[in-house]
Write a protein that holds these residues in place. Structure first.
Motif, mmCIF file in Angstrom:
data_model
loop_
_atom_site.group_PDB
_atom_site.id
_atom_site.type_symbol
_atom_site.label_atom_id
_atom_site.label_comp_id
_atom_site.label_asym_id
_atom_site.label_seq_id
_atom_site.Cartn_x
_atom_site.Cartn_y
_atom_site.Cartn_z
ATOM 1 N N UNK A 39 0.819 -1.226 0.000
ATOM 2 C CA UNK A 39 0.000 0.000 0.000
ATOM 3 C C UNK A 39 0.850 1.273 0.000
ATOM 4 N N UNK A 40 2.132 1.139 0.328
ATOM 5 C CA UNK A 40 2.998 2.323 0.289
ATOM 6 C C UNK A 40 3.634 2.522 -1.095
ATOM 7 N N UNK A 41 3.313 1.640 -2.050
ATOM 8 C CA UNK A 41 3.821 1.755 -3.425
ATOM 9 C C UNK A 41 2.880 2.702 -4.193
ATOM 10 N N UNK A 42 3.282 3.984 -4.278
ATOM 11 C CA UNK A 42 2.373 5.019 -4.779
ATOM 12 C C UNK A 42 1.921 4.770 -6.221
ATOM 13 N N UNK A 43 2.805 4.271 -7.078
ATOM 14 C CA UNK A 43 2.426 4.053 -8.479
ATOM 15 C C UNK A 43 1.389 2.940 -8.607
ATOM 16 N N UNK A 44 1.648 1.839 -7.907
ATOM 17 C CA UNK A 44 0.698 0.714 -7.934
ATOM 18 C C UNK A 44 -0.656 1.155 -7.365
ATOM 19 N N UNK A 45 -0.612 1.840 -6.245
ATOM 20 C CA UNK A 45 -1.847 2.290 -5.603
ATOM 21 C C UNK A 45 -2.617 3.232 -6.533
ATOM 22 N N UNK A 46 -1.902 4.117 -7.195
ATOM 23 C CA UNK A 46 -2.571 5.055 -8.111
ATOM 24 C C UNK A 46 -3.319 4.299 -9.215
ATOM 25 N N UNK A 47 -2.679 3.295 -9.793
ATOM 26 C CA UNK A 47 -3.323 2.530 -10.885
ATOM 27 C C UNK A 47 -4.585 1.820 -10.377
ATOM 28 N N UNK A 48 -4.495 1.222 -9.199
ATOM 29 C CA UNK A 48 -5.642 0.464 -8.683
ATOM 30 C C UNK A 48 -6.785 1.391 -8.254
ATOM 31 N N UNK A 49 -6.434 2.502 -7.628
ATOM 32 C CA UNK A 49 -7.469 3.437 -7.171
ATOM 33 C C UNK A 49 -8.193 4.062 -8.372
ATOM 34 N N UNK A 50 -7.441 4.322 -9.445
ATOM 35 C CA UNK A 50 -8.049 4.936 -10.640
ATOM 36 C C UNK A 50 -9.198 4.096 -11.181
ATOM 37 N N UNK A 51 -9.149 2.785 -10.933
ATOM 38 C CA UNK A 51 -10.156 1.874 -11.488
ATOM 39 C C UNK A 51 -11.232 1.496 -10.457
ATOM 40 N N UNK A 52 -11.241 2.161 -9.286
ATOM 41 C CA UNK A 52 -12.183 1.776 -8.215
ATOM 42 C C UNK A 52 -13.249 2.850 -8.004
ATOM 43 N N UNK A 53 -14.410 2.418 -7.489
ATOM 44 C CA UNK A 53 -15.431 3.370 -7.040
ATOM 45 C C UNK A 53 -15.288 3.664 -5.552
#
Ligand code: NAD
Ligand code: DAU
Length: 335
Positions: A58-72
């Motif tokens: 969860x501290x991996x900002x790039x990975x988190x950004x990609x996953x959050x972009x696709x979530x409601x």
């Protein structure tokens, strides 16, 4: 609805995934979990093929950004969660609980995604045994351990991101959970699995510390209530009036497992051990209409004992290392 569940291979997060898939056919679940010592794919057995599982930090900002972009909606369970570990080595607590929350908040801010933050009653410190007051949403923060301080800090980040950036977030602070799939480092599963192994349960100090027990399914049902009906920017306390002291819990476990009620050891107490937690959950009940379904702690505990008896393959791989760790720091004081 696409829901990103962080920490979905841990105790509460995996039960949240099971509950969600059983009750919410409209929800698509993605799990983000680092699979630390506390995360187990076995906890998602039976539902793994219905979720998108991503192993990551969860501290991996790039990975988190990609996953959050696709979530409601994001529901953030992932954390280092054990007080004893935080006394041994606080560093992963600061990293995961603070920097992980920071990465998620920045992502939900960028993509305007609804965020629910899972936290703990420990942020409020502790109460005297005879204090008539319980914790409420207005109780000042006063955390005791590195774990609870890191959770308090993460809550304050959420509040700041709501106020300064208009992030659509809610926070819940829940009391002690029990139920299936809890790591054997924690109090109740440790004692149940000790008894199964013919080892005497271990009580810290005199055992008069009080915890306010709630079944994990009641906690997770409350989380869904807050996602459905909660007011963004608000905090909700979750608890089910389940105060019991540790000595009574150990004696009940021994009784339920057919042992003498006094067949336990007192061991070295935890440093800075919080005396009592107690939750006033009136706001959640009256404003959002939530009520707990597990009325009897005794019945819920008996079902939990059965779960550990029937699922030894789940807990056996973590038992030896857990007890070896405790053996380094805890001595039997009285039998
Ligand atoms: P747990 O330790 O059983 O599970 C934590 C999960 O988070 C694990 O699957 C682990 O692999 C994952 N994780 C840890 N660090 C990670 C990282 N950097 N990136 C991605 N995943 C990571 O914890 P739990 O008892 O299920 O607690 C879940 C949440 O609920 C925590 O935020 C905790 O503070 C909160 N909480 C717990 C209780 C309780 O009684 N257990 C009560 C109130 C609130
Ligand atoms: O209140 C919510 C918190 O509850 C969560 O935020 C934490 O993530 C969760 O771990 C839990 O914290 P506690 O420290 O209360 O839980 P733990 O299971 O570690 O201990 C419960 C009580 O039992 C506590 O008073 C310490 C005591 N204890 C614990 C262990 C492991 C024992 O007496 N013997 C033990 O072997």
């Amino acid at each position: 609805m696409k829901v990103l569940v962080t920490g979905g291979a841990g105790f509460i997060g995996s039960n949240f995934v099971h509950l969600t898939l059983a009750t919410r056919p409209d929800v698509e679940v993605t799990v983000l979990d680092k699979l630390t010592y506390a995360g187990h794919l076995a906890s998602l057995e039976g539902v793994l093929e219905q979720v998108a599982f991503v192993e990551g930090d969860v501290a991996d900002a790039d990975l988190v950004d990609r996953l959050v972009a696709d979530a409601d909606v994001v529901v953030h369970f992932a954390a280092e969660s054990h007080n004893d570990n935080s006394l041994d080595d606080p560093s992963p607590f600061v990293r995961t609980n603070l920097l992980g929350t920071f990465a998620l908040l920045e992502a939900v801010r960028r993509h305007d995604v609804r965020y629910h933050h899972i936290s703990t009653d420990e942020v409020y410190g502790d109460l005297e045994l005879d204090d008539p007051k319980k914790f409420t949403e207005d109780t000042p923060y006063n955390p005791s351990s590195p774990y609870s301080a890191s959770k308090a800090g993460s809550d304050l980040l959420v509040r700041a991101w709501v106020r300064s950036f208009g992030v659509r977030a809610t926070i819940s602070n829940c009391s002690n959970n029990y139920g299936p799939r809890q790591h054997v480092e924690k109090f109740i599963p440790r004692q149940i699995t000790n008894v199964i192994d013919g080892v005497r349960p271990k009580l810290y100090g005199a055992g008069l510390n009080v915890r306010d027990w709630i079944h994990v399914d009641d906690h997770n049902a409350a989380v869904w209530t807050i996602i459905d009906k909660g007011v963004t920017g608000e905090t909700y306390l979750i608890g089910a009036d389940g105060e019991v002291n540790n000595k009574d819990v150990v004696e009940l476990i021994l009784e339920l497992m057919g042992q003498e009620r006094d067949a336990y050891d007192h061991v070295t107490d935890r440093a800075g051990h919080d005396l009592r937690y107690a939750i006033e959950a009136g706001r959640l009940r009256t404003e959002l209409g939530w009520t707990p379904r597990y009325g009897s702690f005794r019945d819920g505990l008996a079902a939990t004992v059965d779960w550990y008896r029937e699922n030894e393959a789940w807990w056996r791989p973590m038992k030896e290392a857990t007890e070896a760790k405790y053996a380094r720091t805890q001595q039997v004081v009285t039998r």
